[in-house]
Design a protein around this motif. Structure first.
Motif, mmCIF file in Angstrom:
data_model
loop_
_atom_site.group_PDB
_atom_site.id
_atom_site.type_symbol
_atom_site.label_atom_id
_atom_site.label_comp_id
_atom_site.label_asym_id
_atom_site.label_seq_id
_atom_site.Cartn_x
_atom_site.Cartn_y
_atom_site.Cartn_z
ATOM 1 N N ILE A 50 0.735 -1.018 0.035
ATOM 2 C CA ILE A 50 -0.022 0.177 0.267
ATOM 3 C C ILE A 50 0.810 1.395 -0.401
ATOM 4 O O ILE A 50 0.444 2.235 -1.091
ATOM 5 C CB ILE A 50 -1.541 0.020 0.856
ATOM 6 N N ALA A 51 1.914 0.884 0.505
ATOM 7 C CA ALA A 51 2.387 2.166 0.884
ATOM 8 C C ALA A 51 3.566 2.803 -0.584
ATOM 9 O O ALA A 51 3.482 3.338 -1.117
ATOM 10 C CB ALA A 51 4.175 1.835 2.133
ATOM 11 N N SER A 52 4.307 1.456 -1.030
ATOM 12 C CA SER A 52 4.924 1.619 -1.964
ATOM 13 C C SER A 52 4.029 2.161 -3.110
ATOM 14 O O SER A 52 4.379 2.691 -4.492
ATOM 15 C CB SER A 52 5.359 0.407 -2.863
ATOM 16 N N ALA A 53 2.824 2.279 -3.113
ATOM 17 C CA ALA A 53 1.922 3.121 -4.387
ATOM 18 C C ALA A 53 1.376 4.422 -4.123
ATOM 19 O O ALA A 53 0.991 4.684 -4.689
ATOM 20 C CB ALA A 53 0.228 2.474 -4.468
ATOM 21 N N GLY A 54 2.087 4.319 -2.866
ATOM 22 C CA GLY A 54 2.090 6.051 -2.632
ATOM 23 C C GLY A 54 0.488 6.760 -2.015
ATOM 24 O O GLY A 54 0.709 7.540 -1.813
ATOM 25 N N LEU A 55 -0.131 5.763 -1.256
ATOM 26 C CA LEU A 55 -0.818 5.397 -0.013
ATOM 27 C C LEU A 55 -0.797 6.695 0.792
ATOM 28 O O LEU A 55 -0.003 5.883 1.419
ATOM 29 C CB LEU A 55 -2.410 4.519 -0.016
ATOM 30 N N PRO A 56 -1.176 7.824 2.033
ATOM 31 C CA PRO A 56 -0.901 7.554 3.059
ATOM 32 C C PRO A 56 -1.386 7.014 3.657
ATOM 33 O O PRO A 56 -2.548 5.989 3.399
ATOM 34 C CB PRO A 56 -2.124 9.354 2.999
ATOM 35 N N LEU A 57 -1.121 6.668 5.188
ATOM 36 C CA LEU A 57 -1.808 6.024 6.252
ATOM 37 C C LEU A 57 -1.962 4.726 5.924
ATOM 38 O O LEU A 57 -2.908 4.355 5.711
ATOM 39 C CB LEU A 57 -3.044 6.662 7.016
ATOM 40 N N PRO A 58 -1.071 3.713 5.029
ATOM 41 C CA PRO A 58 -1.075 2.413 4.865
ATOM 42 C C PRO A 58 -1.351 1.811 6.378
ATOM 43 O O PRO A 58 -2.404 1.104 5.564
ATOM 44 C CB PRO A 58 0.704 2.268 4.373
ATOM 45 N N GLU A 59 -1.947 1.964 7.461
ATOM 46 C CA GLU A 59 -2.410 1.085 8.164
ATOM 47 C C GLU A 59 -3.802 1.547 8.264
ATOM 48 O O GLU A 59 -4.538 0.611 8.138
ATOM 49 C CB GLU A 59 -2.309 1.638 9.825
ATOM 50 N N ILE A 60 -4.324 2.596 7.774
ATOM 51 C CA ILE A 60 -5.839 2.762 8.244
ATOM 52 C C ILE A 60 -5.843 1.948 6.861
ATOM 53 O O ILE A 60 -7.802 1.522 6.531
ATOM 54 C CB ILE A 60 -6.104 4.692 8.039
ATOM 55 N N ALA A 61 -5.632 2.302 5.120
ATOM 56 C CA ALA A 61 -5.801 1.787 4.391
ATOM 57 C C ALA A 61 -5.800 0.242 4.614
ATOM 58 O O ALA A 61 -6.753 -0.226 3.801
ATOM 59 C CB ALA A 61 -4.512 2.220 3.135
ATOM 60 N N PHE A 62 -4.974 -0.026 5.049
ATOM 61 C CA PHE A 62 -5.002 -1.378 4.855
ATOM 62 C C PHE A 62 -6.331 -2.394 6.502
ATOM 63 O O PHE A 62 -6.899 -3.832 5.884
ATOM 64 C CB PHE A 62 -3.863 -2.374 6.070
ATOM 65 N N LEU A 63 -7.009 -1.297 7.299
ATOM 66 C CA LEU A 63 -8.054 -1.840 7.976
ATOM 67 C C LEU A 63 -9.073 -2.189 6.893
ATOM 68 O O LEU A 63 -10.139 -2.618 7.380
ATOM 69 C CB LEU A 63 -7.648 -1.019 8.798
ATOM 70 N N ILE A 64 -9.174 -0.300 6.265
ATOM 71 C CA ILE A 64 -10.374 -0.323 5.602
ATOM 72 C C ILE A 64 -10.403 -1.823 4.494
ATOM 73 O O ILE A 64 -11.449 -2.216 4.197
ATOM 74 C CB ILE A 64 -10.411 1.029 4.447
ATOM 75 N N ALA A 65 -9.492 -1.604 3.515
ATOM 76 C CA ALA A 65 -8.570 -3.017 2.385
ATOM 77 C C ALA A 65 -9.716 -4.169 3.327
ATOM 78 O O ALA A 65 -10.522 -5.064 2.768
ATOM 79 C CB ALA A 65 -7.885 -3.218 2.026
ATOM 80 N N ILE A 66 -9.064 -4.879 4.908
ATOM 81 C CA ILE A 66 -9.911 -6.310 5.373
ATOM 82 C C ILE A 66 -11.651 -5.787 5.754
ATOM 83 O O ILE A 66 -11.715 -6.513 5.340
ATOM 84 C CB ILE A 66 -8.653 -6.748 6.157
ATOM 85 N N LEU A 67 -11.542 -4.585 5.608
ATOM 86 C CA LEU A 67 -13.252 -4.534 6.513
ATOM 87 C C LEU A 67 -14.118 -4.886 4.766
ATOM 88 O O LEU A 67 -14.892 -5.602 5.313
ATOM 89 C CB LEU A 67 -13.310 -3.068 7.127
ATOM 90 N N VAL A 68 -13.475 -3.749 3.551
ATOM 91 C CA VAL A 68 -14.639 -4.313 2.375
ATOM 92 C C VAL A 68 -14.231 -5.408 2.402
ATOM 93 O O VAL A 68 -15.380 -6.360 2.070
ATOM 94 C CB VAL A 68 -13.859 -3.047 1.979
#
Length: 141
Positions: A50-68
């Motif tokens: 996620i971080a390598s794609a340049g997205l901010p806050l990879p921890e939050i994006a990770f949690l959102i992805a798991i939830l979705v």
């Protein structure tokens, strides 16, 4: 003229069509459940991607992805609030296509991009026609 809203149900279908609707939901959900579980088992690798794609806050994006992926996948399997869930999963497919797979010079990324776009199209079908007879939505009325 009648309009279709996200809460409208499709008319009762034949038994075979209802079975196909269930099978379609199961097949669409499988990739999300597998991917979500994979993310849970490898959080550092996923957050790094996620971080390598340049997205901010990879921890939050990770949690959102798991939830979705996991909650959305389960809801799709059981047919709970299916039209809404399909809309969310379709948007998720488009977001991941454009964020992670838009390197068209790489044939693998090109294929993944259009796989995600195609899945979004499948989700639009679910949004349009609902979960079908074999779902919690049908039991709720």
């Amino acid at each position: 003229m009648a309009t279709l809203s996200i809460t409208d149900r499709a008319p009762d279908a034949t038994g075979f069509a209802s079975f196909l609707g269930l099978l379609g939901r199961l097949l669409m959900a499988a990739i999300f459940l597998i991917s979500g579980i994979g993310k849970v088992t490898a959080p550092a690798a996923t957050m790094g991607y996620i971080a390598s794609a340049g997205l901010p806050l990879p921890e939050i994006a990770f949690l959102i992805a798991i939830l979705v992926e996991i909650v959305g996948g389960i809801a799709l399997v059981i047919g709970y609030r299916t039209r809404f869930v399909a809309a969310v999963l379709g948007l998720f497919c488009l977001a991941t296509a454009f964020t992670f797979h838009a390197q068209f010079s790489d044939q693998n990324q090109f294929i993944h991009f259009f796989k995600n776009v195609t899945m979004a199209g499948g989700f639009l079908q679910i949004v349009a026609f609902g979960a079908g007879r074999y779902s919690l939505d049908a039991r709720r009325g």
